[in-house]
Design an enzyme around this catalytic site. Structure first.
Site, PDB file in Angstrom:
ATOM      1  CD  GLN A  11      -6.575  -0.885   1.161  1.00  0.00           C
ATOM      2  OE1 GLN A  11      -7.345  -1.576   0.572  1.00  0.00           O
ATOM      3  NE2 GLN A  11      -7.057   0.201   1.775  1.00  0.00           N
ATOM      4  N   GLY A  67      -6.009   5.704   1.432  1.00  0.00           N
ATOM      5  CA  GLY A  67      -5.703   7.259   1.399  1.00  0.00           C
ATOM      6  C   GLY A  67      -4.962   7.737   0.330  1.00  0.00           C
ATOM      7  N   GLY A  89       0.742  -1.068   0.115  1.00  0.00           N
ATOM      8  CA  GLY A  89      -0.199   0.116   0.015  1.00  0.00           C
ATOM      9  C   GLY A  89       1.118   0.951  -0.181  1.00  0.00           C
ATOM     10  NE  ARG A 108      -1.499   3.565  11.901  1.00  0.00           N
ATOM     11  CZ  ARG A 108      -1.837   2.343  11.405  1.00  0.00           C
ATOM     12  NH1 ARG A 108      -1.596   1.286  12.695  1.00  0.00           N
ATOM     13  NH2 ARG A 108      -2.360   2.086  10.447  1.00  0.00           N
ATOM     14  CG  HIS A 164       7.859   7.982  -3.471  1.00  0.00           C
ATOM     15  ND1 HIS A 164       6.713   8.367  -4.127  1.00  0.00           N
ATOM     16  CD2 HIS A 164       7.796   8.360  -2.111  1.00  0.00           C
ATOM     17  CE1 HIS A 164       6.035   8.737  -3.331  1.00  0.00           C
ATOM     18  NE2 HIS A 164       6.482   8.820  -1.917  1.00  0.00           N
TER      19      HIS A 164
END
Ligand code: IMP
Length: 441
Positions: free
Chosen positions: A227, A39, A11, A311, A339
């Site tokens: 996910q 998210g 995820g 988190r 990324h």
């Protein structure tokens, strides 16, 4: 045609950016599993949209569908829709009548069960959104479906059967005081009103027919997985998994179009150039001990904090056996790697190329999480790439990506057996370099 976007790791691979990019070429964007545990951050012209239930395509005026494989918390859905409307958008979201509803008692039970499991380290570190308990009730044939909210008599009957069981579970098994979340009358009143809003806004559909007829008419559908493969209930690191099937097969069962339709289309695996993990459980390539500082650096630079829960995420080197497993389970036709900018400027870049387990070299994940936890990664070192002006790289295109980073991408494509379709060099949509648009592949 269809394009299915799947997370190939744990995820948080940055699926939202690709769904948003390619969603522009789709007529409909459909989610097929999960709920508001997901998210997605979509950034457009500097505006940031954090969505957990509304399909990200809705930011681009696409029809968004929540398929039957989703679990829907209507309160979250309406909050997100209202928020987008306040920001000047007009999201068109349709919800499968066959989708299951996350009820207030599911969220409470999620917390209670996690707490109970934590004594034996079996807690999955869930998002606390009631996902697992809702899928349990679906499989146990005692769930409430979106279609049931539209019929007060059916809703009442279902609640009268299920709520006393849930109350007994909370009170008698877990010894917790059950509140309004376990009160038939209170829940009935609230959810009947929710059903009325669904009806008033004509939001519910027979998802299979809705999507199937569009595919038949030659429209393009993008299936947005939430996910990732390694937290799939069947193919992931059980029990530290979510309770649905993020893998590509879920796009068929979770929407009601056939697997042949999904299989005729493209299945793009989204890969983060390193690993991050919000939940508990083993993580063989995790950066710990002496590498803690490096993990902190990557976490900060990559903004690796849960979109839903805030988190801090655990950080590790890329786990290539995990990707080989994902490529097989999903049948990837292409990859998008995100990324790579986050890893720029490091002194070292490594990947877990294979594992050592009991003297044997493994190239894919073992089927039990206990064995996976005992795997020692065989790390392979790559030449690090320098920090550059990534916006300029995004403007110039793939050739401007530093050579060492290109070598890393070539290695990935080779190991996974699928070409790189896109590379993310920053969070904004303009910072995704596209090599192949899967709708035109
Ligand atoms: P649940 O889906 O809330 O039941 O959580 C089960 C496991 O899946 C936990 O380890 C969560 O951290 C993880 N999880 C759920 N949704 C996401 C997500 O969108 N990204 C990353 N991990 C997730």
């Amino acid at each position: 045609m269809t394009v299915t976007i799947v997370g190939s790791q744990l995820g948080d691979e940055g699926k939202g950016a690709l769904v948003d990019l390619w969603g522009g070429d789709a007529d409909v964007v459909a989610r097929y599993q999960g709920g508001d545990n997901a998210g997605h951050t979509v950034v457009e012209d500097g505006d940031e949209y954090k969505l957990s239930l509304v399909p990200s395509g809705a930011v681009r005026d696409k029809i968004g569908v929540l398929g039957n494989g989703c679990v829907v918390n209507p309160k979250t859905l309406f909050e997100e829709i209202d928020d987008l409307r306040d920001r000047g958008l007009e999201p068109d979201v349709r919800v499968a009548r066959r989708a299951h509803v996350i009820m207030p008692y599911h969220r409470v039970l999620d917390g209670i069960e996690e707490e109970a499991k934590s004594d034996s380290d079996l807690d999955a570190g869930t998002t606390g959104r009631g996902i697992g308990p809702t899928y349990e009730d679906k499989a146990g044939r005692r769930g409430i479906r979106v279609g049931d909210l539209l019929d007060p008599e059916v809703l009442r009957d279902r609640l009268e059967y299920v709520v006393p069981q849930k109350r007994a579970l909370a009170e008698d098994v877990f010894g917790v005081d059950a509140g309004d979340a376990f009160d038939v009358d209170a829940v009935f009143e609230e959810y009947r009103a929710i059903g009325e809003r669904f009806a008033d806004e004509s939001m519910t559909v027979n998802a299979g027919e809705f999507l199937g007829s569009r595919v038949d008419d030659g429209e393009s559908v993008l299936f947005e997985g939430a996910q990732g493969t390694s937290i799939d209930i069947d193919h992931g690191i059980y029990p530290y998994v979510t309770s649905s099937n993020p893998t590509a097969g879920g796009a068929a069962t979770g929407t009601g179009v056939g697997p042949t339709v999904v299989g005729r289309g493209e299945v793009v695996g989204i890969v983060k150039a390193y690993l991050s993990r919000v939940g508990t459980g083993p993580l063989p390539t995790e950066l710990t001990g002496d590498d803690e500082e490096l993990a902190d650096y990557i976490r900060e630079k990559g903004g690796e904090f849960g979109t839903v829960t805030g988190r801090p995420r655990r950080i590790g080197w890329l786990d290539v056996p995990m990707l080989r497993h994902a490529a097989r389970a999903n049948g990837f036709t292409g990859l998008a790697v995100n990324h790579i900018d986050v890893l720029a400027g490091l002194d070292e870049v490594q990947v877990g190329h294979s594992y050592d387990l009991d003297g044997e070299e493994l190239f894919t994940m073992p089927a039990t999480t206990e064995r996976w936890g005992r795997c020692e990664p065989n790390l392979r070192e790559f030449e690090p790439w320098p920090e550059v002006d990534w916006s300029a790289v995004a403007d110039e295109g793939y050739g401007a990506i530093p050579d060492a980073a290109q070598a890393y991408l070539d290695y990935l494509a080779e190991e996974v057996g699928a070409p790189v379709y896109a590379v993310g060099v920053g969070p904004d949509r303009a910072q995704t370099i596209e090599l192949t648009n899967p709708f035109q592949a």
